[in-house]
Design an enzyme around this catalytic site. Sequence first.
Site, PDB file in Angstrom:
ATOM      1  CB  THR A  24      -4.996 -41.654   5.167  1.00 55.31           C
ATOM      2  OG1 THR A  24      -4.507 -41.466   6.483  1.00 55.31           O
ATOM      3  CG2 THR A  24      -6.498 -41.443   5.165  1.00 55.31           C
ATOM      4  CG  ASP A  33       0.834 -38.680   9.859  1.00 59.38           C
ATOM      5  OD1 ASP A  33       0.131 -37.686   9.604  1.00 59.38           O
ATOM      6  OD2 ASP A  33       0.441 -39.631  10.562  1.00 59.38           O
ATOM      7  CB  THR A  53      13.968 -20.823  11.610  1.00 58.02           C
ATOM      8  OG1 THR A  53      12.966 -20.070  12.298  1.00 58.02           O
ATOM      9  CG2 THR A  53      13.482 -21.111  10.197  1.00 58.02           C
TER      10      THR A  53
END
Length: 358
Positions: free
Chosen positions: A32, A108, A293
């Site tokens: 971006t 991202d 996790t």
Amino acid sequence: MTTPSQSVRVEALGTVGLSTAGRLLLLYTGGTIGMTEDEDGRLVPLDLSRLVSHLPIINRLPVSVTLTAFADPIDSAAIQPQHWLDIADAIVEHAPGHAGVVVLHGTDTMAYTAAALSFLLEGLDIPIVLTGAQRPITAIRSDGRENLVTAAAIALAQFEGTATVPEVTIFFDDVLLRGNCTSKVHADSYRGFASPNMGPLATAGVSIEYDRGAIRPPGQPPLRRSGGLCTDVATLRLHPALDEADLTATLSRPGLRGLVIEAYGAGNGPNSGWFLDGLTAASERGVVVVVTTQCGAGSVRGGAYATGAALLDTGAVPALDMTFEASITKLMVLLDRYSVDEVRLLMQQDLAGELTTV
Ligand code: ASP
């Protein structure tokens, strides 16, 4: 199979800046920070020369900046393992003679790239700082300008003649985070990243305050890339409706060598026979199964609950307090270089600062 597809061309695009008192290597991959709107109003990456024309600050930095860029900058959602090797190789090729490196990258997958670089690069004695932006540099309220300028300052910072932060890090908003302990945690906020299991390596306000005790010592040069990446890996996120067909589909991936399970809490999963037997069979045939996790923070500890103990009894290894991003990239690097038993052992050892509790 080990590392797919074609290499990405990285272009050397010359030098800008005011002096040669310090030298900074800038590698622009896309994201971006360097995007602008196309005719449909969607964001697409600019090439580096157009990006630099929106960033007159680069020419005013009191250092000499070597500019390099992907020939075709990308949205980081399109990144693939081959790009990590190309970024590592570009750093190894161009970084000598520079005090530090700034990699401009989309947010991202920035945490995956940072983690992969931390495991791929050996002999690192200079800072590699990844940064980007939530708004394009062309936007008036862009966070990109501050992120870039502070990342550059950190990449150039010296303490007693050596680099202050000789690690792969992510600088975003006002915090410098260890790359392989970091996740993207917010889709919109300018505070887009966090390293939930450890504090920042530095905090930038009027001055930049470093936590020297937390920063890793430099590696032994020369800077080099160690091995490649095994892409025969899969992931499985547990949820209550997961059934035998889901597990079978994942485990029957041709050539599967590594599996990262996103388990519940401290590493717990269902106690059904099909689940435990399926994973036992996979481990017995040499698939390295790693238990992470789903919680954003904390650690997978074997044995706190019967369900967690049963999962590790299948032959799976705990990711301890590694992020998901660090777990999968470390697994890919290790599977390329070591035997199954060595990979199981090394996943539980700290190699590049990714485990904060061992
Ligand atoms: N999709 C963009 C990218 O990762 C998002 C960003 O850079 O913030 O390249």
